[in-house]
Design a protein around this motif. Structure first.
Motif: not given
Length: 202
Positions: A1-3, A55-57, A65-69, A85-86
């Motif tokens: 999933m791309e975010y 932008i990360v897959d 959530h872990g990537f961001a926080f 966002r997706r």
């Protein structure tokens, strides 16, 4: 999933951001294989960071959530707010596959926030949206795609990375974009942006 992630800097946090550069890069090294695009947005001087875009897959919402926080800048208080966002990689490539930049052009991150409940109206204009971007701006698009709800079903806007002559060109591109002409955006942010990563990789 791309975010898609956009972390807006807290005013006055630039010295702390500089202190954390190595910790930030080390954290992002863990996602090197999944990274589609990254880099800071910049202020009017072209040097002062105003935010960070990635932008990360990733496998799921928990990983997002872990990537961001868990990221060092967030944990230390560099960021004022975080947008997650997706996203869908319409061009199917990373920013590193874009190619050589055009001398004298500038790079922009454009975040167009959709009005609530516009998914059906967006679907009706989707072909025209792609036609506008692919016909008139394809060579200058680094990456673009829709912003989506966490379950991927609702359209919430558009995020684009583009290389253009100037801000006026970015504004004109978005003013003529079918979703904008159809009233589907509540607002559009245009940020000066540059490729991110360790200096040796830029």
């Amino acid at each position: 999933m791309e975010y898609f992630f956009y972390c807006r800097d807290r005013p006055g946090s630039m010295p702390l951001r500089w202190e954390l550069n190595e910790a930030h890069w080390a954290f992002m090294d863990r996602y090197a294989d999944e990274m589609i695009a990254r880099g800071p947005t910049l202020g009017a001087d072209g040097e002062t960071a105003t935010g960070s875009m990635h932008i990360v897959d990733l496998p799921d919402a928990a990983a997002a959530h872990g990537f961001a926080f868990d990221e060092p800048n967030y944990r230390a208080g560099v960021y004022e707010d975080v947008l997650i966002r997706r996203w869908k990689n319409t061009l199917g490539r990373t920013m590193w596959q874009y190619g050589t930049g055009k001398p004298g052009f500038r790079r922009f991150l454009i975040i167009a926030h959709g009005v609530p409940g516009a998914t059906a109206a967006r679907d009706a204009l989707e072909a025209a949206h792609h036609g506008h971007l692919d016909r008139d701006h394809h060579e200058r698009l680094i990456a673009y795609g829709p912003l989506l709800s966490q379950d991927g079903t609702d359209w919430m806007g558009t995020a684009l990375l583009a290389e253009l002559p100037n801000r006026d060109a970015a504004e004109a591109m978005m003013a003529n974009e079918p979703y904008a002409r159809g009233g589907l955006y509540r607002d559009v942010e245009i940020h000066d942006w540059r490729f991110g990563g360790r200096p040796a990789a830029e």
